[in-house]
Design a protein around this motif. Structure first.
Motif, PDB file in Angstrom:
ATOM      1  N   SER A  10       0.825  -1.199   0.000  1.00  0.00           N
ATOM      2  CA  SER A  10       0.000   0.000   0.000  1.00  0.00           C
ATOM      3  C   SER A  10       0.865   1.257   0.000  1.00  0.00           C
ATOM      4  N   SER A  16      -6.645  -5.164   3.534  1.00  0.00           N
ATOM      5  CA  SER A  16      -5.837  -4.385   4.474  1.00  0.00           C
ATOM      6  C   SER A  16      -5.918  -4.996   5.868  1.00  0.00           C
ATOM      7  N   ARG A  28      -0.994  -8.696  -3.303  1.00  0.00           N
ATOM      8  CA  ARG A  28      -1.077  -7.635  -2.295  1.00  0.00           C
ATOM      9  C   ARG A  28      -0.555  -8.182  -0.970  1.00  0.00           C
ATOM     10  N   ASP A  37      -4.910  -0.912  -2.087  1.00  0.00           N
ATOM     11  CA  ASP A  37      -5.277   0.439  -2.524  1.00  0.00           C
ATOM     12  C   ASP A  37      -6.344   0.458  -3.609  1.00  0.00           C
TER      13      ASP A  37
END
Length: 383
Positions: A116, A235, A256, A261
């Motif tokens: 991120s 996240s 990720r 994002d």
């Protein structure tokens, strides 16, 4: 701050002039915007309770433990009558025009690692906390001692709610704060004060019927407008969650490895994203264009050295490897590069049980059909 220290007025000061000066001081410290919110957040309490009751906070037990204290600033810090809210932009100065497309390309590049954007520089907690305190110190020099406490994502504070009420922006469909002048690539911080500073006006929301962020979410964590199930959010899974990644969500994580994002990359308002005013958020060399295999080879000592002063360090080496194992498994499935499988197999015996579980899952991916959540590649914003 104690009730007896309450200073409901700002004796000898013109409140509006004081607010204007506060904004000027904040700008010299790297903040982009200052607002002032009231402490009556009762209207937000039903939504908070419903979110907790649905279990959307996942394993973040502290959120339930704090309960309504989040929505009651004067209970969290007795004597509080106003909350100074602050915005600090973090988009790196080196981010080129069209950075969103570059980031989407990274999500589809063989062997690339996606971290991120906010985490590629210095830990924002430290940067904002220190500068918020310096702002409070400057205010004390002007008016004398007053009760206050600074926060940066570090206590039961309804940051977005307070920032929205103070006019920093509006709550987007993805639950992040949005600004017409700055998109969503910024951090928030607060100073709880016992000063009756003039309130700043909220702004109107401007998402309309847009649902780009809802549609692009790889795990469909945005279950409705302004309603996020953290248990499905990448996240949360890569940073807050300390156990195994749910099997049904691993493929959708793609490459990720720290945060996600996507909902910001697709948001039309981020064409107005502002570059950071401070060098603290410049991208570290190791995170400028990281590759999965390169990061996988980091020993714990190397991980600690490369992440010193970074927000990434807080997840520890084990969770770092867990996340990387999932990403390598997805790369192994989709790209078929033997180097991915060899790296995973080589590390298996020495891995912790948590990491070994994810390595075994990753090694099994080549045997699975390729029609997965990532088969079509990451979604992109409309032209």
């Amino acid at each position: 701050m104690h009730p007896e220290a309450l200073r409901a007025d700002v004796t000898g000061q013109d409140p509006q002039v004081l607010l204007d000066d506060l904004r000027a001081w904040a700008k010299t410290l790297g903040f982009s915007q200052i607002g002032v919110a009231d402490v009556d957040l009762r209207a937000a309490e039903p939504g908070l309770l419903a979110w907790l009751a649905a279990g959307f906070h996942g394993s973040m037990d502290y959120m339930a433990a704090h309960g309504l204290k989040r929505a009651r600033p004067a209970e969290l810090v007795p004597g509080t009558v106003r909350v100074i809210t602050a915005r600090m932009d973090y988009l790196p100065t080196t981010a080129p025009e069209g950075w969103q497309a570059i980031e989407f390309d990274r999500l589809a590049r063989p062997g690339a690692a996606a971290v991120s954007m906010y985490a590629r520089g210095r830990d924002y907690h430290k940067v904002l906390r220190q500068r918020l305190q310096r702002l409070a110190d400057r205010l004390r020099e002007r008016i004398g001692p007053f009760g206050h406490r600074v926060f940066t994502d570090s206590a039961p504070v309804l940051e977005v709610e307070l920032a929205q009420r103070s006019g920093i922006g509006w709550r987007g469909q993805h639950t992040l704060l949005l600004s017409r002048e700055a998109g969503s690539t910024f951090f928030l911080g607060e100073i709880y004060v016992d000063l009756a500073l003039p309130l700043t006006e909220p702004v109107q929301p401007h998402c309309g019927s847009c649902r780009a962020c809802i549609d692009v979410c790889p795990t469909q964590a945005i279950v409705a407008a302004q309603r996020l199930d953290a248990r499905r959010c990448i996240s949360y899974l890569t940073i807050e969650h300390d156990g195994p990644i749910p099997l049904e969500l691993r493929a959708a994580m793609g490459n990720r490895i720290y945060g996600c994002d996507d909902c910001q990359l697709v948001c039309p308002w981020n064409k107005f994203a502002q570059r950071a005013a401070l060098p603290d958020f410049d991208v570290r060399e190791q995170l400028a264009d990281p590759m999965l295999l390169e990061l996988w080879r980091w020993s714990e000592a190397e991980f600690l050295r490369h992440t010193e002063g970074s927000a990434i360090r807080r997840i520890g080496h084990e969770r770092w490897q867990r996340n990387l194992a999932v990403a390598l498994g997805n790369a192994w499935r989709d790209r078929g590069d033997e180097a991915f499988a060899q790296a995973l197999a080589h590390a298996r015996d020495a891995a912790t049980p948590l990491v070994r579980e994810h390595i075994d899952w990753a090694l099994a991916q080549r045997e699975r059909p390729s029609a997965t959540a990532r088969a079509a590649g990451p979604a992109r914003p409309a032209a």
